[in-house]
Design a protein around this motif. Structure first.
Motif, mmCIF file in Angstrom:
data_model
loop_
_atom_site.group_PDB
_atom_site.id
_atom_site.type_symbol
_atom_site.label_atom_id
_atom_site.label_comp_id
_atom_site.label_asym_id
_atom_site.label_seq_id
_atom_site.Cartn_x
_atom_site.Cartn_y
_atom_site.Cartn_z
ATOM 1 N N ALA A 28 0.951 -1.234 -0.021
ATOM 2 C CA ALA A 28 -0.173 0.018 0.181
ATOM 3 C C ALA A 28 0.878 1.332 0.055
ATOM 4 O O ALA A 28 1.895 1.309 0.791
ATOM 5 C CB ALA A 28 -0.825 0.050 1.187
ATOM 6 N N PRO A 29 0.439 2.115 -0.893
ATOM 7 C CA PRO A 29 1.257 3.546 -0.783
ATOM 8 C C PRO A 29 1.541 4.087 0.579
ATOM 9 O O PRO A 29 0.150 4.244 1.256
ATOM 10 C CB PRO A 29 0.644 4.396 -2.014
ATOM 11 N N VAL A 30 2.392 4.647 0.706
ATOM 12 C CA VAL A 30 2.532 5.381 2.479
ATOM 13 C C VAL A 30 2.691 6.967 2.035
ATOM 14 O O VAL A 30 2.628 7.603 3.116
ATOM 15 C CB VAL A 30 3.587 4.832 3.065
ATOM 16 N N LYS A 31 2.776 7.456 1.010
ATOM 17 C CA LYS A 31 3.033 8.669 0.535
ATOM 18 C C LYS A 31 2.832 9.275 -0.868
ATOM 19 O O LYS A 31 2.994 8.466 -1.862
ATOM 20 C CB LYS A 31 4.397 8.893 1.021
ATOM 21 N N VAL A 32 1.929 10.219 -1.115
ATOM 22 C CA VAL A 32 1.791 10.924 -2.411
ATOM 23 C C VAL A 32 2.462 12.169 -2.326
ATOM 24 O O VAL A 32 2.056 13.055 -1.642
ATOM 25 C CB VAL A 32 0.391 10.848 -2.552
ATOM 26 N N ALA A 33 3.594 12.385 -3.218
ATOM 27 C CA ALA A 33 4.345 13.495 -3.137
ATOM 28 C C ALA A 33 4.569 13.722 -1.629
ATOM 29 O O ALA A 33 5.516 13.203 -1.264
ATOM 30 C CB ALA A 33 3.358 14.875 -3.596
ATOM 31 N N ASP A 34 4.320 14.833 -1.141
ATOM 32 C CA ASP A 34 4.568 15.054 0.249
ATOM 33 C C ASP A 34 3.606 14.949 1.088
ATOM 34 O O ASP A 34 3.471 15.559 2.460
ATOM 35 C CB ASP A 34 5.115 16.821 0.421
ATOM 36 N N ILE A 35 2.580 14.229 0.945
ATOM 37 C CA ILE A 35 1.322 14.046 1.651
ATOM 38 C C ILE A 35 1.701 12.550 2.162
ATOM 39 O O ILE A 35 1.677 11.435 1.503
ATOM 40 C CB ILE A 35 0.124 14.019 0.991
ATOM 41 N N SER A 36 1.491 12.744 3.693
ATOM 42 C CA SER A 36 1.427 11.280 4.192
ATOM 43 C C SER A 36 0.127 10.499 4.309
ATOM 44 O O SER A 36 -0.774 11.135 4.594
ATOM 45 C CB SER A 36 1.906 11.217 5.746
ATOM 46 N N ILE A 37 0.027 9.357 3.958
ATOM 47 C CA ILE A 37 -1.095 8.488 3.867
ATOM 48 C C ILE A 37 -1.182 7.373 4.397
ATOM 49 O O ILE A 37 -1.714 6.167 4.173
ATOM 50 C CB ILE A 37 -1.652 8.525 2.415
ATOM 51 N N ASP A 38 0.011 7.094 5.356
ATOM 52 C CA ASP A 38 0.305 5.798 5.916
ATOM 53 C C ASP A 38 -0.862 5.251 7.008
ATOM 54 O O ASP A 38 -0.918 3.996 7.257
ATOM 55 C CB ASP A 38 1.695 5.633 6.474
ATOM 56 N N GLY A 273 -1.907 18.069 13.433
ATOM 57 C CA GLY A 273 -1.007 17.008 13.060
ATOM 58 C C GLY A 273 -1.938 15.568 12.881
ATOM 59 O O GLY A 273 -1.412 14.412 12.577
ATOM 60 N N ALA A 274 -3.129 15.650 12.840
ATOM 61 C CA ALA A 274 -3.954 14.582 12.684
ATOM 62 C C ALA A 274 -4.253 14.100 11.028
ATOM 63 O O ALA A 274 -4.241 15.071 10.470
ATOM 64 C CB ALA A 274 -5.342 14.714 13.283
ATOM 65 N N ASN A 275 -4.205 12.902 10.720
ATOM 66 C CA ASN A 275 -4.158 12.345 9.399
ATOM 67 C C ASN A 275 -5.560 12.100 9.033
ATOM 68 O O ASN A 275 -6.213 11.105 9.222
ATOM 69 C CB ASN A 275 -3.088 11.469 9.186
ATOM 70 N N TYR A 276 -6.417 13.438 8.765
ATOM 71 C CA TYR A 276 -7.992 13.071 8.616
ATOM 72 C C TYR A 276 -7.976 12.337 7.183
ATOM 73 O O TYR A 276 -9.219 11.931 6.953
ATOM 74 C CB TYR A 276 -8.278 14.373 8.489
ATOM 75 N N LEU A 277 -6.934 12.001 6.359
ATOM 76 C CA LEU A 277 -7.417 11.042 5.198
ATOM 77 C C LEU A 277 -7.820 9.848 5.719
ATOM 78 O O LEU A 277 -8.366 9.179 4.751
ATOM 79 C CB LEU A 277 -5.890 11.178 4.599
ATOM 80 N N ARG A 278 -7.348 9.373 6.674
ATOM 81 C CA ARG A 278 -7.757 7.858 6.983
ATOM 82 C C ARG A 278 -9.326 7.718 7.492
ATOM 83 O O ARG A 278 -10.002 6.536 7.495
ATOM 84 C CB ARG A 278 -7.029 7.728 8.696
ATOM 85 N N ALA A 361 -5.117 2.763 -11.956
ATOM 86 C CA ALA A 361 -5.449 2.541 -10.622
ATOM 87 C C ALA A 361 -4.811 3.596 -9.541
ATOM 88 O O ALA A 361 -5.251 4.187 -8.574
ATOM 89 C CB ALA A 361 -5.585 1.334 -10.085
ATOM 90 N N LEU A 362 -3.294 3.555 -9.790
ATOM 91 C CA LEU A 362 -2.515 4.214 -8.858
ATOM 92 C C LEU A 362 -2.653 5.764 -9.214
ATOM 93 O O LEU A 362 -2.636 6.370 -8.173
ATOM 94 C CB LEU A 362 -0.869 3.796 -9.186
ATOM 95 N N ALA A 363 -2.647 5.954 -10.446
ATOM 96 C CA ALA A 363 -2.956 7.355 -10.599
ATOM 97 C C ALA A 363 -4.100 7.850 -10.280
ATOM 98 O O ALA A 363 -4.379 9.054 -9.829
ATOM 99 C CB ALA A 363 -2.817 7.621 -12.240
ATOM 100 N N GLN A 364 -5.131 7.134 -10.415
ATOM 101 C CA GLN A 364 -6.545 7.564 -9.640
ATOM 102 C C GLN A 364 -6.406 7.781 -8.239
ATOM 103 O O GLN A 364 -7.181 8.612 -7.629
ATOM 104 C CB GLN A 364 -7.571 6.527 -10.183
ATOM 105 N N PHE A 365 -5.802 6.731 -7.715
ATOM 106 C CA PHE A 365 -5.668 6.940 -6.211
ATOM 107 C C PHE A 365 -4.852 8.161 -5.587
ATOM 108 O O PHE A 365 -5.282 8.835 -4.915
ATOM 109 C CB PHE A 365 -4.811 5.669 -5.703
ATOM 110 N N GLU A 366 -3.539 8.303 -6.519
ATOM 111 C CA GLU A 366 -2.981 9.567 -6.050
ATOM 112 C C GLU A 366 -3.769 10.764 -6.284
ATOM 113 O O GLU A 366 -3.790 11.906 -5.478
ATOM 114 C CB GLU A 366 -1.809 9.543 -7.049
ATOM 115 N N GLN A 367 -4.473 10.720 -7.447
ATOM 116 C CA GLN A 367 -5.271 11.998 -7.706
ATOM 117 C C GLN A 367 -6.452 12.155 -6.706
ATOM 118 O O GLN A 367 -6.995 13.259 -6.275
ATOM 119 C CB GLN A 367 -6.262 11.997 -9.237
ATOM 120 N N GLN A 368 -6.842 11.145 -6.173
ATOM 121 C CA GLN A 368 -8.077 11.056 -5.210
ATOM 122 C C GLN A 368 -7.396 11.660 -3.864
ATOM 123 O O GLN A 368 -8.091 12.527 -3.136
ATOM 124 C CB GLN A 368 -8.613 9.803 -5.011
ATOM 125 N N VAL A 369 -6.222 11.468 -3.781
ATOM 126 C CA VAL A 369 -5.655 11.904 -2.442
ATOM 127 C C VAL A 369 -5.565 13.518 -2.518
ATOM 128 O O VAL A 369 -6.020 14.149 -1.491
ATOM 129 C CB VAL A 369 -4.172 11.431 -2.386
#
Length: 460
Positions: A28-38, A273-278, A361-369
Motif C-alpha cells: 500500500a502507498p504510504v506517501k503521495v508527493a509530500d502527503i503522508s497517507i500511511d 497533526g491528525a491525518n484526516y485522510l484515514r 488505478a495508482l494514478a486515480q488513487f494519487e489524484q483522489q488523495v
C-alpha cells in the motif's frame, strides 16, 4: 518403500510450488508527493452521530429514518454482500471440488462392427467425481486477493454511502428550513411595506403626499409579493428531495411551520497533526481498487506457466441389473498438465493490460488523495468566510432596521423625504433576505466540512 518416497517427494514438490505466487506482492502507498497517507482507513464513529450536536429533534428523526429506509443505502449494503460472496467463491477454488452423480445411459450400434448391429446397451453409473486445480503458480490465490480487495472496497463504499446520505439529508433539511425562513422574511417585509403604504395613503388623503409616492410604495410591495412563489417552489423542492431520501411520498414530513436553522453550540475543532485522510472513504476505496488491480497482474502472469489439474471418479458402473458391489466398483485418476505455449503472445498482452490497469488505478488513487486534501481545505475556508459574511450581514440588517424606523418616523411627522423611506425599506428587504440565505449557506457549508472529513471532525 521406494513408492512411498516417490509420493513424498512429489507431495513436497507440489507444496513448494504451491507456496509461490507469481506477480508483484502488493504494498500500500504510504506517501503521495509530500502527503503522508500511511494511516489505515478508519470509519469515524462521529460519522454516525455528528448531526446530534445540533440538538435538532426534527433533523435527528429525518436522518434515523433515512438510514433505515433509503433505497440507495440498501443497494450499497447488498453490493457488499455480493462482493463478499464472490470472494468466498474465489477462495473456495483453492480446495478440491466434488460432485455426487448418478446416471443412466442407453444406446444402439455403439461401434461400426457388424457384430454390434442391433445391439442395445444399457448401463448405470453412481459415484463421486472429483477435480482439483493445483495452484502451482498462485493464479487462484491472486484472484482471491483481487476478490478480497474488491469486497473490502464495497464495504468501504457502503460506509461512504451512509456519510453521503446523512450529509444529503442534513443539507436538504437546511434548504427546507432556509426556504421557510425566506418565506417568513418576505411576509414580515410585506407587513412593513403595508404599514408604509398606509402612511402614504393617509398623507395622500390629507394632501401631504402624491400619487407618485403611492405608486412607488405599491410597486415595491408587489415586487416582494412576486418573490413569494419562488420561495414556495424552493420549499416544495426541498420537501421532495427529503421525501425521496427517506423513501416516502412528498408532503408527509410534518416538520412544523416554525423556521429554524440548526446551529452548533460548540465550534468545530481541528486536531493539529491528525491525518484526516484515514476517514476518507473515497481514498480508501481507491487504495483497495489499486490492490485488486495489482493482484490481477499475478492472475495474468500465471498463464505463462503450466497448469496442473487432477480429475477423478470413485463409484460403481453396472449394466441393466444395477448391481452395486465389488465387481462393479470403479475408480479413475487423470492428472492433466496444460500450458498455453502456443498462445504466449496473448498471455503477455493480457499481462500488459493488467499492468496498465494497475498504473491507472495508482494514478486515480494519487489524484483522489490530492482531491481529498483540497476538498477538506476548501470546506474549512468556505465555512469560515461564510460565517464572516453572515456576521457582517447581521450587522447590516440591524442598521437597516434602525434606518427604516427613523425614516418612517420622520416621514410620518412630515420632516422626512419619501424617497428616504423607500430606499430604507428596499435596503431592509435586501439585507434580511440576504441574511436568511447566508444562514442557510453557513449551515450547508458546515455540513460540507463533516462530509469532506468523512465525519472525523470533533467538537470542542
Amino acid at each position: 518403500m521406494r513408492n512411498t518416497m516417490k509420493l513424498s517427494a512429489i507431495a513436497i514438490l507440489v507444496a513448494a510450488l504451491s507456496a509461490c505466487a507469481v506477480g508483484p506482492d502488493y504494498q500500500a502507498p504510504v506517501k503521495v508527493a509530500d502527503i503522508s497517507i500511511d494511516a489505515p482507513y478508519q470509519q469515524a464513529e462521529l460519522a454516525q452521530s455528528w448531526w446530534q450536536a445540533f440538538d435538532d429533534a426534527a433533523l435527528n428523526r429525518l436522518i434515523t429514518r433515512a438510514l433505515q429506509e433509503n433505497r440507495s443505502l440498501v443497494q450499497a449494503r447488498a453490493n457488499v454482500e455480493r462482493a463478499y460472496a464472490v470472494f468466498r467463491d474465489a477462495n473456495n477454488d483453492l480446495l478440491p471440488k466434488g460432485t455426487l452423480n448418478t446416471g443412466y445411459q442407453a444406446g444402439e450400434n455403439g461401434t461400426v462392427s457388424a457384430a454390434d448391429d442391433g445391439v442395445i446397451s444399457r448401463g448405470y453409473s453412481t459415484g463421486a467425481s472429483l477435480s482439483w486445480d493445483l495452484d502451482l503458480f498462485g493464479k487462484i490465490r491472486r484472484a482471491t486477493e483481487a476478490a478480497q480487495a474488491q469486497a473490502e472496497q464495497a464495504d468501504i463504499l457502503w460506509h461512504d454511502a451512509q456519510v453521503q446520505l446523512i450529509s444529503q439529508v442534513a443539507t436538504s433539511y437546511g434548504e427546507y428550513r432556509g426556504a421557510q425562513l425566506r418565506l417568513v422574511v418576505a411576509e414580515q417585509n410585506l407587513q412593513n411595506l403595508t404599514q408604509s403604504r398606509a402612511i402614504v395613503l393617509a398623507r395622500l388623503e390629507a394632501g401631504m403626499a402624491s400619487e407618485l409616492e403611492l405608486a412607488q410604495i405599491e410597486a415595491q410591495l408587489h415586487q416582494v409579493q412576486a418573490m413569494v412563489p419562488a420561495y414556495r417552489v424552493a420549499l416544495l423542492t426541498a420537501d421532495a428531495t427529503l421525501s425521496a431520501l427517506l423513501a416516502q411520498h412528498p408532503g408527509q414530513l410534518k416538520l412544523g411551520a416554525v423556521p429554524h436553522l440548526p446551529e452548533l453550540k460548540q465550534p468545530v475543532a481541528m486536531v493539529e497533526g491528525a491525518n484526516y485522510l484515514r476517514y476518507r472513504a473515497d481514498v480508501a476505496s481507491s487504495e483497495r481498487a489499486l490492490a485488486a488491480s495489482t493482484a490481477q497482474i499475478g492472475v495474468a502472469t500465471a498463464d505463462l506457466y503450466p497448469n496442473l489439474s487432477v480429475r477423478g471418479f470413485l463409484g460403481f458402473i453396472s449394466g441393466p441389473g444395477l448391481a452395486l458391489n465389488g465387481d462393479t466398483q470403479s475408480w479413475s485418476v487423470a492428472p492433466t498438465l496444460s500450458w498455453q505455449a502456443a498462445d504466449l503472445g496473448s498471455v503477455k498482452a493480457r499481462i500488459r493490460q493488467a499492468q496498465a490497469s494497475s498504473q491507472i488505478a495508482l494514478a486515480q488513487f494519487e489524484q483522489q488523495v490530492f482531491n481529498a486534501i483540497n476538498e477538506m481545505q476548501l470546506s474549512l475556508q468556505s465555512y469560515n468566510l461564510s460565517r464572516e459574511q453572515q456576521l457582517s450581514t447581521e450587522l447590516q440588517w440591524q442598521a437597516s432596521n434602525k434606518a427604516v424606523q427613523i425614516a418612517r418616523d420622520r416621514y410620518n411627522a412630515g420632516t422626512g423625504e419619501f424617497l428616504d423611506l423607500l430606499d430604507a425599506e428596499r435596503e431592509l428587504l435586501r439585507a434580511r433576505d440576504q441574511l436568511a440565505q447566508l444562514q442557510q449557506q453557513s449551515f450547508s457549508r458546515l455540513v460540507g466540512i463533516y462530509r469532506s472529513f468523512g465525519g472525523g471532525i470533533q467538537l470542542i
